[in-house]
Design an enzyme around this catalytic site. Structure first.
Site, PDB file in Angstrom:
ATOM      1  CG  ASP A  67      -0.259  -0.144   2.545  1.00 53.73           C
ATOM      2  OD1 ASP A  67       0.987  -0.147   2.585  1.00 53.73           O
ATOM      3  OD2 ASP A  67      -0.953  -0.252   3.564  1.00 53.73           O
ATOM      4  CG  ASN A 136      -8.503   1.090  11.452  1.00 53.65           C
ATOM      5  OD1 ASN A 136      -7.606   0.290  11.193  1.00 53.65           O
ATOM      6  ND2 ASN A 136      -8.877   2.023  10.609  1.00 53.65           N
ATOM      7  CG  HIS A 138      -5.829  -0.463   8.489  1.00 56.05           C
ATOM      8  ND1 HIS A 138      -5.711   0.899   8.378  1.00 56.05           N
ATOM      9  CD2 HIS A 138      -4.591  -0.897   8.873  1.00 56.05           C
ATOM     10  CE1 HIS A 138      -4.477   1.256   8.665  1.00 56.05           C
ATOM     11  NE2 HIS A 138      -3.787   0.189   8.973  1.00 56.05           N
ATOM     12  CD  GLU A 143      -8.472   2.721   6.789  1.00 53.65           C
ATOM     13  OE1 GLU A 143      -8.030   1.733   7.412  1.00 53.65           O
ATOM     14  OE2 GLU A 143      -8.207   3.892   7.118  1.00 53.65           O
TER      15      GLU A 143
HETATM   16  C1  GLP Z   1      -0.473   1.131   8.379  1.00 50.34           C
HETATM   17  C2  GLP Z   1      -0.315   0.471   6.989  1.00 50.34           C
HETATM   18  C3  GLP Z   1      -0.426  -1.029   7.064  1.00 50.34           C
HETATM   19  C4  GLP Z   1       0.256  -1.500   8.314  1.00 50.34           C
HETATM   20  C5  GLP Z   1      -0.619  -1.098   9.469  1.00 50.34           C
HETATM   21  C6  GLP Z   1      -0.028  -1.407  10.828  1.00 50.34           C
HETATM   22  O1  GLP Z   1      -1.254   2.267   8.329  1.00 50.34           O
HETATM   23  N1  GLP Z   1      -1.238   0.957   6.026  1.00 50.34           N
HETATM   24  O2  GLP Z   1       0.109  -1.610   5.911  1.00 50.34           O
HETATM   25  O3  GLP Z   1       0.437  -2.886   8.273  1.00 50.34           O
HETATM   26  O4  GLP Z   1      -0.992   0.260   9.398  1.00 50.34           O
HETATM   27  O5  GLP Z   1       1.070  -0.600  11.085  1.00 50.34           O
HETATM   28  P1  GLP Z   1       2.138  -0.850  12.225  1.00 50.34           P
HETATM   29  O6  GLP Z   1       2.793  -2.136  11.910  1.00 50.34           O
HETATM   30  O7  GLP Z   1       3.067   0.322  12.133  1.00 50.34           O
HETATM   31  O8  GLP Z   1       1.381  -0.911  13.504  1.00 50.34           O
END
Ligand code: GLP
Length: 242
Positions: A67, A136, A138, A143
């Protein structure tokens, strides 16, 4: 879905890195899709260490970025592209023609999505997808409320994502949309590793794996995948089975 509990973040990351190495040894032209973010950071670091020691060749692998933040250039250290360049491509010998990241600056984001969907099909599908989970629930920028039937798409970001996402940026940054692979890609991937560590992820992971499977909590889709592993540490596991 399989659930594996590790002593800590290091043990979990060691295993995730080992799984990537094992796949590339078995299939040198594997299609790998990795998330960026805090969760896979140590996996990427260990992967590069192990790959260098074991002399693993990534030059035939295909790399797919999960992403990207729409409007954020790859030079911005909060971008997913920046993470991949620094944590993965600098150390491993991926061939640049086999790296596919979303161009989040494109004036035609729909075409970006189409191109990414085609790249995945043309290369025989994703062999291994390694994802984290947002606060959240995702995955990528899928989302809450997203359809399980979507391939790559542009998403309006949820308020949790725009505020939590500030942690990646040096200064306050306006984040509105994300461009992301879809949950249909996840369902069609040959294997999925979903990683989560630390107390702060415990509640959302508990709901994802013990609550209802619902698009309101996108990570719950992992249970529909026949070859998925949820890899968590003891902090996350502490909330399970209550
Ligand atoms: C982000 C990204 C995701 C990521 C997730 C968790 O916003 N869009 O690809 O896996 O949130 O992030 P983190 O591993 O920093 O908690």
């Amino acid at each position: 879905m399989q659930l594996t509990i590790f002593k800590d973040y290091n043990a979990l990351s060691q295993q995730a890195a080992d799984e990537i190495i094992a796949l590339v040894k078995r299939k040198p032209d594997a299609v790998l899709c990795l998330a960026s973010g805090s969760t896979p950071l140590l996996t990427c670091q260990l992967l590069t260490e192990k790959a260098l020691t074991q002399n693993i060749d990534f030059s035939r692998c295909i790399f797919i970025g999960l992403d990207e933040w729409v409007g954020i250039p790859p030079e911005n250290e909060g971008s997913c592209a920046f993470f991949f360049h620094n944590q993965v491509f600098k150390q491993l010998n991926f061939s640049s023609s086999r790296i596919h990241l979303f161009n989040a600056l494109s004036e035609n984001l729909a075409r970006e999505c189409e191109t990414m969907d085609n790249v995945i099909v043309e290369n025989g599908g994703i062999d291994l997808m390694l994802v984290g989970v947002g606060m959240n629930g995702h995955i990528g920028f899928n989302e809450p409320g997203v359809s399980f039937d979507l391939y790559a798409h542009v998403a309006k970001l949820d308020e949790t994502t725009t505020s939590v996402g500030q942690k990646y940026f040096r200064e306050a940054t306006e984040l509105r949309q994300g461009i992301t692979l879809g949950l249909k890609h996840l369902l069609e991937s040959k294997k999925v590793l979903m990683l989560a560590n630390g107390n702060k992820k415990a509640a959302i992971i508990q709901r994802a794996i013990e609550g209802e499977i619902t698009n309101q909590l996108p990570a719950s889709i992992i249970r529909r995948h026949p070859n998925s592993t949820v890899m968590i540490d003891e902090d996350v596991a502490a909330m399970l089975g209550r």
